[in-house]
Design an enzyme around this catalytic site. Structure first.
Site, PDB file in Angstrom:
ATOM      1  N   LYS A 133      40.047  33.165   0.425  1.00 37.99           N
ATOM      2  CA  LYS A 133      38.335  32.859   0.793  1.00 37.99           C
ATOM      3  C   LYS A 133      38.187  34.583   1.169  1.00 37.99           C
ATOM      4  O   LYS A 133      38.315  34.929   2.273  1.00 37.99           O
ATOM      5  CB  LYS A 133      37.973  31.695   1.063  1.00 37.99           C
ATOM      6  CG  LYS A 133      38.115  30.329   0.343  1.00 37.99           C
ATOM      7  CD  LYS A 133      37.905  29.439   1.174  1.00 37.99           C
ATOM      8  CE  LYS A 133      37.834  28.167   0.566  1.00 37.99           C
ATOM      9  NZ  LYS A 133      36.635  26.901   1.399  1.00 37.99           N
ATOM     10  N   VAL A 142      38.938  32.881  -4.339  1.00 36.43           N
ATOM     11  CA  VAL A 142      40.876  34.203  -4.640  1.00 36.43           C
ATOM     12  C   VAL A 142      41.988  32.938  -5.379  1.00 36.43           C
ATOM     13  O   VAL A 142      42.320  31.960  -4.184  1.00 36.43           O
ATOM     14  CB  VAL A 142      41.361  35.251  -4.084  1.00 36.43           C
ATOM     15  CG1 VAL A 142      42.718  35.482  -5.261  1.00 36.43           C
ATOM     16  CG2 VAL A 142      40.812  36.289  -4.029  1.00 36.43           C
ATOM     17  N   ASP A 145      36.014  51.673   0.966  1.00 39.19           N
ATOM     18  CA  ASP A 145      36.711  49.990   2.389  1.00 39.19           C
ATOM     19  C   ASP A 145      38.228  49.817   2.697  1.00 39.19           C
ATOM     20  O   ASP A 145      38.984  48.876   2.209  1.00 39.19           O
ATOM     21  CB  ASP A 145      36.542  49.088   1.201  1.00 39.19           C
ATOM     22  CG  ASP A 145      36.282  47.951   2.606  1.00 39.19           C
ATOM     23  OD1 ASP A 145      36.316  47.773   3.659  1.00 39.19           O
ATOM     24  OD2 ASP A 145      36.305  46.099   1.735  1.00 39.19           O
TER      25      ASP A 145
END
Length: 505
Positions: free
Chosen positions: A215, A221, A335
């Site tokens: 999560k 997912v 990221d």
């Protein structure tokens, strides 16, 4: 109203009692003579030092007349005595101060206690309006809901019909092909950007979800099954539509597919008639993220080199710009961290989560920064990002920021390397310098002001592989982004190290 009625009924009783007593005061030279309705023994006359009073009132539906004397001590408050007050509907009272002045007839009060006023009854037109209005509104809401549901169902069935009728879809999805065969055929013979959209829809709508495996702020997912194979399904919440669209857009960039970048399979907005789910389907890797993997296991020198080299290879491919008709733009991740890198069965890395990535257009020298409210992870932000000195118009600035984050990931990997029976517990970068969820200000103070970096232990110098890793990390962490290594340079250095250490890649 009940209290008022009680008080009003009580006053006439007091007047009657007073009349019964004659209201006589002490006799004197200045005594006042008054008519008295209850003074039989004194010929209906009383004497007082106060006032004569006459009152007519209704009590229990009957009319009562009272004439009596009021002693001076009872004439309170001064100027407006209580016993001399009238009430329009209940009693009419008059006080006077001349002998027998109360032998007058007063006006009878207009009626009894007032009944509570009831609201007037609604007329026929008003009643029809009151009843018909809500009924009409209810029917209108029902019709709107029905039309919306009917529209979604029509769109859903039309999509299904188009998918079923598309002969090219049937050709691509022949039953003897596995998911891996399908992706390989289409990615090698086509543009290298993955499956056609109609095939993506068909694949996504025949996946059976098995279990939730993660999560995040974007959604969930799941592990799913398609034709006997496992796939990962990232389901975005509806408010994250921009993130879903951006990530799907980046994954479908021409020539992006690479063994060290998460294999994209499909993106679909699944409309089941009542709500929409945003799906992003990719390869499934049972080891999960590098963060999870390093928390569970230590790694050998060979394992460390494989993880580091594959991560560098994936990042080098992202950063690389391929010129030509089937070219690929340079892409910066923005990221990069251990939670956004997956570990494959063979111990190699696959870079994932491209929702924040930016692409560089070499022709116009512009960067397509998407309007997305997400921000990178503060712990992995480069110094120039933390102090906002990064040149947002220069694509190389974003690549340099990725390299800084890659150096931190290498530090996480190297700490878990088991060399000569020695290894360290897993920790996040700067674990000993900032809190578990640091602010940008806290990170800026440590990274920019104090210029601190994660500690590289001295004992790493005893092992060539760890020595090389430590040297690379420091060269990734320079405050000046332009002085940092490139992803391609890191890849070459690690390739040479793998040969020295006899690592089979």
């Amino acid at each position: 109203m009940a209290e008022s009625a009680g008080a009003s009924s009580f006053f006439p009783l007091v007047v009657l009692l007073l009349a019964g007593s004659g209201g006589s005061g002490p006799r004197g030279i200045q005594a006042l003579l008054c008519a008295c309705t209850s003074c039989l023994q004194t010929n209906y006359t009383c004497e007082t030092d106060g006032a004569c009073m006459v009152s007519i009132f209704n009590l229990d539906g009957m009319e009562h007349h009272v004439r009596t004397c009021i002693p001076k001590v009872e004439l309170v408050p001064a100027g407006k005595p209580f016993y001399c007050l009238s009430s329009e509907d209940l009693r009419n009272t008059h006080c006077c101060y001349i002998d027998f002045c109360n032998k007058i007839d007063l006006r009878v009060p207009s009626g009894h206690l007032k009944e509570p006023e009831h609201p007037s009854m609604w007329g026929p037109v008003e009643l029809v309006g009151i009843i018909a209005g809500p009924v009409f509104l209810l029917f209108l809401i029902i019709i709107i809901v029905f039309l919306v549901i009917n529209y979604h169902q029509r769109v859903y069935h039309n999509r299904q019909r188009l998918d079923m009728e598309d002969p090219s879809c049937e050709m691509c999805l022949s039953k003897d092909k596995t998911l891996q065969d399908l992706v390989y055929d289409l990615s090698t013979s086509g543009s290298g950007s993955g499956l056609p959209l109609f095939v993506q829809r068909t694949v996504a709508r025949t996946i059976v979800l098995q279990e939730i495996i993660g999560k995040g702020r974007f959604g969930e997912v799941w592990r799913g099954r398609w034709r006997g194979g496992d796939v990962a399904v990232k389901i975005f919440s509806s408010r994250e539509e921009r993130s879903w669209f951006r990530e799907a857009e980046i994954y479908q960039t021409v020539m992006l597919r690479h063994e060290n970048i998460l294999g994209f399979i499909a993106a679909d907005n699944k409309d089941n008639g009542t709500w929409t789910q945003l799906w992003l389907v990719s390869d499934y890797h049972e080891h999960g993220s590098l963060f999870d993997y390093l928390n569970r296991y230590t790694v050998t020198i060979e394992g460390m080199i494989k993880l580091a080299l594959s991560a560098a290879s994936g990042l080098a491919h992202l950063h690389m710009e391929i010129v030509g008709t089937q070219g690929k733009p340079g892409i910066a991740h923005r990221d990069l961290k251990s939670k956004n890198i997956l570990v494959k069965k063979n111990g190699m890395c696959a870079i994932a989560d491209l929702g924040l990535a930016v692409r560089h257009d070499a022709v116009t020298d512009t960067i397509d920064i998407a309007p997305n409210q997400r921000v990178g992870t503060k712990r992995y932000m480069a110094p120039e990002v933390l102090d906002e000195t990064i040149n947002m118009k220069h694509f190389d600035s974003f690549k340099c920021a990725d390299i800084y984050a890659l150096g931190l990931v290498y530090w996480e990997i190297a700490r878990r390397c088991n060399s000569g029976g020695v290894h360290e517990e897993y920790q996040l970068p700067y674990y000993d310098l900032v809190p578990s969820d640091p602010s940008i200000e806290e990170m800026r103070k440590v990274v920019c002001d104090q210029k601190l970096r994660p500690n590289v232990p001295n004992w790493w110098q005893s092992y060539e592989a760890l020595r090389v890793m430590g040297k690379m990390m420091r060269e990734c962490w320079y405050a000046n982004g332009a002085a940092r290594l490139t992803a391609l340079r890191i890849k070459k250095t690690l390739s040479q190290l793998s040969v020295q250490e006899d690592v089979k890649i």
